[in-house]
Design an enzyme around this catalytic site. Structure first.
Site, mmCIF file in Angstrom:
data_model
loop_
_atom_site.group_PDB
_atom_site.id
_atom_site.type_symbol
_atom_site.label_atom_id
_atom_site.label_comp_id
_atom_site.label_asym_id
_atom_site.label_seq_id
_atom_site.Cartn_x
_atom_site.Cartn_y
_atom_site.Cartn_z
ATOM 1 C CE LYS A 90 33.615 25.095 33.623
ATOM 2 N NZ LYS A 90 33.856 24.884 35.072
ATOM 3 C CD GLN A 111 26.650 27.498 36.389
ATOM 4 O OE1 GLN A 111 26.424 27.820 37.538
ATOM 5 N NE2 GLN A 111 27.489 28.161 35.619
ATOM 6 C CE LYS A 114 25.169 31.425 35.696
ATOM 7 N NZ LYS A 114 26.003 31.598 36.905
ATOM 8 C CE LYS A 126 27.246 27.166 41.592
ATOM 9 N NZ LYS A 126 27.450 28.261 40.612
ATOM 10 N N GLY A 165 35.050 27.441 40.816
ATOM 11 C CA GLY A 165 34.763 28.089 42.091
ATOM 12 C C GLY A 165 33.391 28.738 42.121
ATOM 13 C CG ASP A 166 29.222 29.897 43.487
ATOM 14 O OD1 ASP A 166 28.850 30.354 42.401
ATOM 15 O OD2 ASP A 166 28.588 30.108 44.549
ATOM 16 C CB THR A 210 32.128 36.863 37.301
ATOM 17 O OG1 THR A 210 32.601 35.527 37.196
ATOM 18 C CG2 THR A 210 30.637 36.865 37.555
ATOM 19 C CG ASN A 241 36.575 36.808 41.805
ATOM 20 O OD1 ASN A 241 35.819 36.384 40.929
ATOM 21 N ND2 ASN A 241 37.833 37.116 41.581
HETATM 22 O O1 2IT Z 1 27.834 30.752 38.997
HETATM 23 C C1 2IT Z 1 28.747 30.537 38.153
HETATM 24 O O2 2IT Z 1 28.537 30.633 36.943
HETATM 25 C C2 2IT Z 1 30.056 30.146 38.658
HETATM 26 N N1 2IT Z 1 30.209 30.057 39.865
HETATM 27 C C3 2IT Z 1 31.168 29.847 37.706
HETATM 28 C C4 2IT Z 1 31.065 28.469 37.168
HETATM 29 C C5 2IT Z 1 32.230 28.035 36.306
HETATM 30 O O3 2IT Z 1 32.198 26.858 35.900
HETATM 31 O O4 2IT Z 1 33.134 28.822 36.018
#
Ligand code: 2IT
Length: 448
Positions: A90, A111, A114, A126, A165-166, A210, A241
């Site tokens: 993810k 990630q 996190k 990613k 997204g990112d 976020t 965002n």
């Molecule tokens: O950096 C991040 O945690 C994100 N861009 C979101 C990743 C997600 O799967 O919602």
């Protein structure tokens, strides 16, 4: 030589051409030393750190698309599937000209920890492309997304890998990506992507998550010192965002945001970016595609500082919300000279390792991005839950869950550092707490 030191030294050799990877490997593994040392033989004999730092797979592919004039363009696409010990891969997709394999790997590595910290069952990944969305028409964006998904679809799935997204990938892009996935697969598997629009399976509060989560986390940190967001001043960077969600929630909780920034410079608003009109204008600036924060100064009469970052501004809380390495040693020195007590990272790896060491030594408290910005991916995981239940929670329900998750991340990080005698150290604690769950899962699943 200790196991951690040895692994970091080897990684420095191995990834000498990918500085972001070396940076994040050292930043994560360094703080794990007290935990690894307690059980060094177990971790070493299972090669836990070597396996954790080498992605399960690094996928790269060609993306061919045609612009509005009929010219054909070729970009690189990536998906780095790093670790799926605790759940399906993810992580977000980034469309930005700076994207190359090193950026994908540092983001994918962060990630893992996190996602583990959220307490939800999601692994780390990613992806993205060196495609530059700036100045592209809506139809060009659509064709690019379709071409990108035509390669990506074979590597992802609701139980396999769930992108989101990112930077450069928002609701519009997720819509186009999902449309193409659905068309190729011929089935409505909307659990394959998160950050979707509400009409086809998106979660309420995902766009805010976020920034809201970062503010909830900051509030927990302030509470530890008997303080609150109310009456505090904030220096924020970025105007996308993430910054938008943070500004909205900080304002709601009675804080005052003095700055936002863009690639063109920063604005200082002495009255605060605080009215609904000003906050809504951040979305308008983003949607315009101009990528200029000066527009805010022109509209609301705030001061504009071209070519500068907002780190010379006196504030109670500094929150970098733009991109990686926004704060180096010089910027850290400015922040320290201004006597800023609270430094809260929001964007992924906004601080160089040297700058972070300075800030940790001089500020009252420092919070790391992998914990602070985890609310985004946490609500993505809640979106996955809602998709598999064929059910939607209300905005209030999602927001309450997000708030609780952020409190848990803060409390678990604080406890993890305390347990190894580090005191209130949110940076070390986040890495330790994130690592433990993943390492335990890897140990349980054998040498694979
Ligand atoms: O950096 C991040 O945690 C994100 N861009 C979101 C990743 C997600 O799967 O919602």
């Amino acid at each position: 030589m200790s196991y951690v030191t040895e692994v970091i030294a080897n990684l420095k050799q191995k990834y000498s051409t990918q500085p972001e990877v070396i940076q994040t490997d050292a930043a994560v593994l360094g703080p794990l030393a007290p935990v690894i040392e307690k059980n060094e033989e177990l971790y070493r004999s299972n090669a836990i750190l070597e396996r954790l730092t080498e992605p399960d797979r690094e996928i790269s592919f060609r993306v061919t698309w045609t612009d509005d004039n009929g010219t054909v363009h070729v970009n690189k696409g990536y998906r780095v599937q790093f670790n799926n010990a605790i759940g399906p891969y993810k992580g977000g997709l980034r469309f930005h000209p700076s994207v190359y394999i090193g950026i994908m790997k540092f983001l994918g590595f962060e990630q893992i920890f996190k996602n583990s910290l959220t307490g939800l069952p999601i692994g780390g990944a990613k992806g993205g492309s060196d495609f530059d969305p700036r100045g592209k028409s809506d139809r060009e964006i659509m064709r690019f997304c379709q071409a990108f998904m035509t390669e990506l679809y074979r590597h992802i799935g609701p139980d396999m890998d769930v992108p989101a997204g990112d930077l450069g990938v928002g609701g519009r892009e997720i819509g186009y990506l999902y449309g193409q996935y659905k068309r190729i697969k011929g089935s409505f598997e909307n659990g394959v992507l998160t950050g979707k629009g509400i009409p086809y399976g998106g979660s309420l509060i995902r766009p805010e998550a976020t920034g809201f989560g970062a503010t909830y986390y900051a509030a927990e940190m302030l509470k530890h010192f008997g303080e609150s967001v109310e009456g505090k001043t904030f220096a924020v960077s970025g105007f996308g965002n993430v910054a938008w969600g943070a500004v909205k929630k900080i304002t709601e909780l009675g804080g005052k945001v003095l700055t936002i920034s863009g690639p063109d410079g920063y604005i200082y608003d002495k009255d605060g970016v605080s009215t609904p009109e000003k906050i809504a204008y951040m979305l308008e600036m983003r949607a315009s595609g101009r990528d200029k924060v000066q527009d805010y100064a022109d509209k609301f009469g705030a001061q504009f500082f071209p070519g500068q970052k907002p780190w010379g501004v006196k504030a109670d809380v500094v929150m970098p919300c733009a991109t990686q390495n926004e704060v180096g040693v010089d910027e850290a020195k400015q922040i320290i000279a201004n006597g800023v007590p609270y430094y809260v990272e929001v964007s992924n790896m906004p601080t160089t390792n040297e700058a972070l060491a300075l800030l940790r030594a001089n500020c009252k408290s420092v919070a790391p991005s992998k914990a602070v910005n985890a609310g985004g991916v946490a609500v993505s995981a809640l979106e996955m839950s809602q998709n598999s239940m064929r059910y939607s929670w209300t905005a209030e329900e999602v927001d309450a869950k997000l708030k609780q998750i952020m409190k848990n991340i803060h409390d678990n990080s604080a406890a993890a550092a305390e347990e190894v005698g580090l005191g209130y150290d949110l940076v070390a604690g986040a890495n330790i707490a994130g690592f433990k769950k993943v390492a335990d899962a890897m140990l349980a699943q054998g040498i694979i």
